[in-house]
Write an enzyme that holds these catalytic residues in place. Structure first.
Site, short mmCIF file in Angstrom:
data_model
loop_
_atom_site.label_atom_id
_atom_site.label_comp_id
_atom_site.label_asym_id
_atom_site.label_seq_id
_atom_site.Cartn_x
_atom_site.Cartn_y
_atom_site.Cartn_z
N LYS A 110 7.13 4.42 6.48
CA LYS A 110 7.35 3.44 7.55
C LYS A 110 8.30 3.98 8.62
O LYS A 110 8.10 3.72 9.80
CB LYS A 110 7.98 2.17 6.96
CG LYS A 110 7.01 1.24 6.25
CD LYS A 110 7.71 -0.10 6.04
CE LYS A 110 7.12 -0.96 4.95
NZ LYS A 110 5.70 -1.16 4.99
N GLU A 137 15.48 -4.05 10.16
CA GLU A 137 14.87 -4.65 11.35
C GLU A 137 15.43 -6.04 11.59
O GLU A 137 15.89 -6.70 10.65
CB GLU A 137 13.35 -4.82 11.14
CG GLU A 137 12.59 -3.53 11.10
CD GLU A 137 11.09 -3.75 10.82
OE1 GLU A 137 10.68 -4.89 10.55
OE2 GLU A 137 10.36 -2.75 10.86
N HIS A 140 2.37 -11.85 -0.41
CA HIS A 140 1.79 -10.67 0.23
C HIS A 140 0.34 -10.41 -0.15
O HIS A 140 -0.18 -9.33 0.06
CB HIS A 140 2.67 -9.43 -0.01
CG HIS A 140 4.08 -9.69 0.41
ND1 HIS A 140 4.43 -9.92 1.71
CD2 HIS A 140 5.23 -9.80 -0.31
CE1 HIS A 140 5.73 -10.15 1.78
NE2 HIS A 140 6.24 -10.09 0.58
N ARG A 189 -7.87 2.69 6.35
CA ARG A 189 -9.05 2.47 5.50
C ARG A 189 -9.86 1.30 6.08
O ARG A 189 -9.41 0.63 7.01
CB ARG A 189 -8.61 2.08 4.08
CG ARG A 189 -7.78 0.80 4.09
CD ARG A 189 -7.51 0.22 2.73
NE ARG A 189 -6.86 -1.07 2.83
CZ ARG A 189 -5.55 -1.29 2.99
NH1 ARG A 189 -4.72 -0.26 3.05
NH2 ARG A 189 -5.08 -2.50 3.10
C1 MV4 Z 1 8.74 -8.64 8.55
C2 MV4 Z 1 8.82 -10.04 8.64
C3 MV4 Z 1 9.70 -10.56 9.56
N1 MV4 Z 1 10.47 -9.74 10.32
N2 MV4 Z 1 9.51 -7.87 9.35
C4 MV4 Z 1 5.95 -8.46 4.69
C5 MV4 Z 1 5.28 -7.28 4.05
C6 MV4 Z 1 5.61 -6.11 4.87
N3 MV4 Z 1 4.47 -5.30 5.13
C7 MV4 Z 1 6.20 -6.65 6.13
N4 MV4 Z 1 6.44 -8.05 5.94
C8 MV4 Z 1 7.18 -8.76 6.83
N5 MV4 Z 1 7.93 -8.03 7.68
C9 MV4 Z 1 10.36 -8.43 10.19
N6 MV4 Z 1 11.13 -7.63 10.95
C10 MV4 Z 1 8.01 -10.81 7.81
C11 MV4 Z 1 7.19 -10.18 6.88
C12 MV4 Z 1 6.42 -11.05 6.04
C13 MV4 Z 1 5.03 -11.11 6.14
C14 MV4 Z 1 4.32 -10.32 7.03
C15 MV4 Z 1 2.94 -10.39 7.11
C16 MV4 Z 1 2.26 -11.29 6.32
C17 MV4 Z 1 2.93 -12.08 5.43
C18 MV4 Z 1 4.31 -12.00 5.32
C19 MV4 Z 1 4.98 -12.83 4.43
C20 MV4 Z 1 6.34 -12.75 4.33
C21 MV4 Z 1 7.06 -11.86 5.14
#
Ligand code: MV4
Length: 494
Positions: free
Chosen positions: A116, A200, A235, A292
């Site tokens: 990342k 972040e 997730h 993918r």
């Molecule tokens: C975040 C966020 C809020 N702010 N980053 C969740 C999994 C990972 N791939 C990134 N995720 C998130 N990153 C910042 N800076 C909220 C999430 C997140 C989320 C993102 C996409 C779909 C569902 C989610 C559920 C909870 C938190």
């Protein structure tokens, strides 16, 4: 174009790939584990190769077995599907070393998106918008904390090697920072053997909007619009849709162009998805790129009229993209619901057992069912318990959503517990009907989704009817059979 390909996967995605290959006149080779000896994907393929015991780390994840199967059958290319070896750089290299085409991106693109932190550096240089934060090499805890203090709380700590929420910690005040960083690092070390962290600004209730991109080996790149995948549970995506509710043409174009920038920055080829977080103000931020074909690709196919597996096969064989950006348009609205063998009343615990009744809704221009199982099959402990993807389409969101609730209410599965009732309650919930979705949707509307049992679909009568119908059908078959002296016993139908 290839004349024969091997599909290094199982279940619905293997069946999905075989379908397009057949339509293009390409011969298919399936691979199967012991449990999958008579599985649908094995039956649909022109040839099949046994690759060993049921646990995936002894079969579907063993690179050498898949390469050997391709060489033995004379396949020219390997489609990895999703999961398993689809984003495995070593497997991608091994294909090349054996003169087999990996139907996916170049190995460098897979590697570039593996971390990342490294991915964020590449994207920042390419001018793709990022969530404000720190993703530097200096991992001194005081440096990371200073970055958090500077941007202001809440912040989100993420493991550079992470995914699916592992190694992620929200921090709401400076006083909690040290402990949270320690805990996130330990979790990351345990899960990924790597504790590099980034931090972040924590966006509250963002939407997850992802852009489907496609690039060829001639320098062409297009985006096939967006999918809204905000409705998730721990997730795991639950219902996806395209286009995203409330999306404007301007924002779509901005996100599409940012996604193409991201893909071109890593010399991408093939199908890719650029995930963004979208906040309530319409600002969007790069999250990650999936190298993918994704589970939810059918909603994009339904609104664009394109076959993405066909595009993958053409691009991998060196052809240019079938369409230019100007030729691509959005037609109508599509939803996908993931039907799982799991128990929503017991924390969505996976369920195993025999599918004694399996009657999906009838497929049409409005209803598509992507599945890898038939009635009588077993959902085993070995693989993901997804039974099918139900995809619906209509001219607008309201009509498509009506198609979804109708199709869910027609779906009959007996023999094990599924999430169909949960999906139905989710689909009829008021805010979902309004298109008012974000990544906290299921938690926020838990009471409405889980408690309205009176509005649940009533399954008992239709399932009993299905069982009686099947019994009659079986009896008629036995009567018509030349071996009608055979003993007949009715399998119990639950
Ligand atoms: C975040 C966020 C809020 N702010 N980053 C969740 C999994 C990972 N791939 C990134 N995720 C998130 N990153 C910042 N800076 C909220 C999430 C997140 C989320 C993102 C996409 C779909 C569902 C989610 C559920 C909870 C938190």
């Amino acid at each position: 174009m290839f004349t024969k390909i091997l599909i290094a996967n199982r279940g619905e995605i293997a069946c999905r790939i075989i379908k397009t290959a057949k339509a293009m006149g390409i011969a298919t080779v399936a691979v199967y584990s012991e449990t999958d000896r008579n599985a649908l994907h094995e039956q649909l393929a022109d040839e099949s190769v046994a690759i060993g015991p049921s646990p995936s780390n002894e079969s579907y994840l063993v690179s050498n077995k898949l390469i050997q199967a391709a060489l033995d059958t004379g396949a020219q290319a390997i489609h990895p599907g999703y999961g398993f070896l689809s984003e495995n750089a070593e497997f991608c290299r091994l294909c090349a070393a054996n003169n087999l085409v990996f139907i996916g991106p170049p190995v460098e693109a897979i590697l570039a998106m593996g971390s990342k932190s490294a991915a964020k550096t590449i994207m920042a240089d390419a001018g793709v918008p990022l969530v404000p934060g720190y993703h530097g090499d200096d991992q001194n805890p005081e440096i990371i904390k200073q970055a958090a203090n500077n941007m202001g709380y809440p912040v989100l700590l993420k493991a550079a090697a992470g995914g699916g929420g592992k190694g992620m910690r929200a921090v709401y005040a400076e006083g909690e920072f040290d402990e949270a960083l320690g805990a996130a690092k330990r979790e990351a070390l345990n899960s990924f053997n790597d504790d590099i962290m980034l931090v972040e600004k924590y966006l509250l209730k963002p939407r997850h909007v992802e852009i489907q991109v496609f690039c060829d080996s001639h320098g062409n790149a297009v985006y096939l619009f967006e999918r809204d995948c905000s409705v998730q549970r721990r997730h795991q995506k639950v219902i996806e849709e395209a286009p995203a509710p409330g999306m404007t043409d301007t924002l779509r174009q901005q996100m599409g162009e940012a996604a193409i920038k991201a893909a071109l920055a890593i010399n991408y080829e093939g199908a890719g998805t650029v995930e963004f977080l979208l906040d309530a103000q319409g600002e969007f931020f790069f999250m990650e790129m999936n190298t993918r074909l994704q589970v939810e690709h059918p909603v994009t196919e339904m609104i664009s009229g394109q076959d993405l597996v066909e595009w993958q096969l053409r691009v991998a064989s060196g052809e240019p993209l079938p369409c230019s950006q100007e030729q691509l348009t959005i037609n109508g609205h599509a939803f996908e619901a993931r039907i799982y063998a799991e128990d929503p009343d017991h924390d969505f615990l996976p369920v195993t057992g025999r599918l004694t009744v399996l009657q999906p809704p009838r497929e049409s221009a409005h209803v598509r069912v992507d599945t890898g199982v038939v009635e009588g099959d077993e959902v085993s402990i070995y693989y993901d318990p997804m039974i099918a993807k139900l995809i619906v389409w209509d001219t607008d969101r309201d009509r498509a959503l009506q198609r979804l609730t109708q199709a869910l209410s027609e779906y009959r599965i007996g023999g094990l517990t599924t999430n169909i009732g949960f999906l139905y309650n989710l689909a009829i919930s008021q805010a979902f009907q309004n298109g008012d979705v974000d990544t906290g949707y299921i938690e926020e509307h838990e009471a409405e989704i889980f408690r309205q049992r009176d509005r649940d679909i009533d399954y008992a009568a239709p399932l009993a009817a299905a069982a009686i119908f099947k019994l009659r059908e079986q009896q008629a078959q036995i009567q018509a059979s030349p071996f009608n002296g055979a003993q007949f016993t009715l399998a119990s139908v639950q």
